[in-house]
Design an enzyme around this catalytic site. Structure first.
Site, short mmCIF file in Angstrom:
data_model
loop_
_atom_site.label_atom_id
_atom_site.label_comp_id
_atom_site.label_asym_id
_atom_site.label_seq_id
_atom_site.Cartn_x
_atom_site.Cartn_y
_atom_site.Cartn_z
N GLY A 54 -13.77 -23.66 -6.11
CA GLY A 54 -13.89 -24.13 -4.52
C GLY A 54 -12.64 -24.10 -3.82
N ASP A 110 -10.56 -28.44 -2.89
CA ASP A 110 -11.44 -28.16 -1.68
C ASP A 110 -11.77 -29.71 -1.08
OD1 ASP A 110 -13.36 -28.81 -3.60
OD2 ASP A 110 -14.31 -27.02 -3.17
N ASP A 113 -14.33 -36.35 -3.10
CA ASP A 113 -15.85 -36.81 -2.70
C ASP A 113 -15.60 -38.18 -3.54
OD1 ASP A 113 -18.38 -37.19 -2.20
OD2 ASP A 113 -19.22 -35.76 -3.65
N PHE A 162 -23.20 -32.95 2.85
CA PHE A 162 -23.00 -31.81 1.76
C PHE A 162 -22.67 -30.64 2.84
CE2 PHE A 162 -23.84 -28.29 -0.74
CZ PHE A 162 -23.05 -28.66 -1.80
N VAL A 163 -21.27 -30.05 2.38
CA VAL A 163 -20.69 -28.92 3.45
C VAL A 163 -20.47 -27.76 2.41
CG1 VAL A 163 -19.65 -30.57 4.97
CG2 VAL A 163 -18.22 -29.90 2.97
N ASP A 169 -19.43 -24.05 -1.92
CA ASP A 169 -20.70 -23.48 -2.39
C ASP A 169 -21.90 -24.04 -2.34
OD1 ASP A 169 -19.84 -24.63 -4.76
OD2 ASP A 169 -21.31 -23.42 -5.63
N ARG A 175 -19.71 -19.36 -0.02
CA ARG A 175 -18.02 -19.53 -0.02
C ARG A 175 -17.27 -18.58 0.94
NH1 ARG A 175 -16.94 -22.39 -5.00
NH2 ARG A 175 -18.39 -21.91 -6.65
P1 5GP Z 1 -15.72 -35.65 -6.98
O1 5GP Z 1 -15.54 -35.41 -8.55
O2 5GP Z 1 -14.67 -36.06 -6.10
O3 5GP Z 1 -17.20 -36.31 -6.62
O4 5GP Z 1 -16.05 -34.35 -6.66
C1 5GP Z 1 -15.20 -33.25 -6.11
C2 5GP Z 1 -15.88 -31.90 -6.55
O5 5GP Z 1 -17.46 -31.90 -6.03
C3 5GP Z 1 -15.21 -30.87 -5.47
O6 5GP Z 1 -14.35 -30.30 -5.91
C4 5GP Z 1 -16.41 -29.87 -4.92
O7 5GP Z 1 -16.45 -28.86 -5.89
C5 5GP Z 1 -17.66 -30.69 -5.22
N1 5GP Z 1 -18.24 -31.37 -3.92
C6 5GP Z 1 -18.09 -32.49 -3.47
N2 5GP Z 1 -18.74 -32.57 -2.30
C7 5GP Z 1 -19.15 -31.56 -1.95
C8 5GP Z 1 -19.65 -30.92 -0.48
O8 5GP Z 1 -19.91 -31.55 0.16
N3 5GP Z 1 -19.92 -29.45 -0.71
C9 5GP Z 1 -19.73 -28.85 -1.91
N4 5GP Z 1 -20.02 -27.57 -1.61
N5 5GP Z 1 -19.04 -29.24 -3.01
C10 5GP Z 1 -18.65 -30.60 -2.88
MG MG Z 2 -14.62 -28.20 -6.89
#
Ligand code: 5GP
Ligand code: MG
Length: 194
Positions: A54, A110, A113, A162-163, A169, A175
């Site tokens: 990412g 990237d 979340d 969700f982006v 991706d 990407r």
């Molecule tokens: P976390 O562990 O903070 O929930 O998630 C982080 C990872 O989830 C990011 O590195 C990314 O790969 C993925 N992610 C979280 N939100 C999004 C989103 O809106 N779009 C995409 N493509 N990936 C996301």
């Molecule tokens: Mg990621």
């Protein structure tokens, strides 16, 4: 005769319902983010660790705005499959190749979340005795946090959507979009072309 394409993958801009962050916004912000990072690190060497896949595009562009000596490594995490939500337990795949002992580590991802991925990697890195660990994310969905975690450097705060694009991706597609946007709703289901 050209080869037949078995599955039609909707391409780039046509797949977007809306653009949240334009290519121009990203370019402008990265320049400032680079300056913020240089100000904080002064003349120190930085060991940058990109969370791939990412953060590939973001890291490549951001590092060109930083003038410090930089060592670069990558770490691969599996947190998403084809879904549009995080899985509960992100897993680290493979090893870092640089030694982090007494180094200033800047972890680059990237998007922040739920916070699970970065808090897992930070605690893993801390066991390797770095001089410091800081984090830099292009996007922050602050409303979605499940574990307490704030990044030291943030490109943009975005709403809970969700982006895709600029490294992010859906089922490994999109990407290569130069901007960040929201997929059309009918493309957010597990796709038959995945
Ligand atoms: P976390 O562990 O903070 O929930 O998630 C982080 C990872 O989830 C990011 O590195 C990314 O790969 C993925 N992610 C979280 N939100 C999004 C989103 O809106 N779009 C995409 N493509 N990936 C996301
Ligand atoms: Mg990621």
């Amino acid at each position: 005769m050209p080869p037949t394409i078995a599955k039609a993958v909707p391409s780039t801009y046509a797949a977007l319902e809306s653009v949240l962050v334009s290519e121009a916004d990203i370019k402008k912000r990265l320049k400032k983010l680079g300056a913020e990072i240089m100000e904080l690190y002064g003349e120190q060497e930085i060991t940058a660790i990109a969370v791939i896949n990412g953060a590939i595009l973001f890291t490549a562009d951001l590092l060109r705005h930083i003038d410090n000596p930089i060592r670069l490594d990558c770490i691969r995490i599996s947190s998403y499959r084809n879904e549009t939500r995080s899985t509960d337990k992100p897993q680290v795949l493979g090893n870092l190749s640089l030694d982090l002992d007494n180094r200033h580590v800047l972890l680059i991802d990237d998007i922040l979340d739920t916070g699970k991925t970065l808090s897992l990697i930070v605690s893993m890195i801390q066991k390797l005795h770095p001089a410091s660990v800081r984090t830099c994310v292009l996007l922050d969905k602050r409303g979605r946090r499940e574990v307490e975690f704030e990044a030291d450097f943030v490109g943009f705060q975005i709403p809970d959507k969700f982006v895709v694009g600029y490294g992010l991706d859906f089922a490994e597609r999109y990407r290569n979009l130069p901007c960040i946007g929201v997929l059309k709703p009918h493309l957010q289901n597990p796709p038959e072309w995945a």
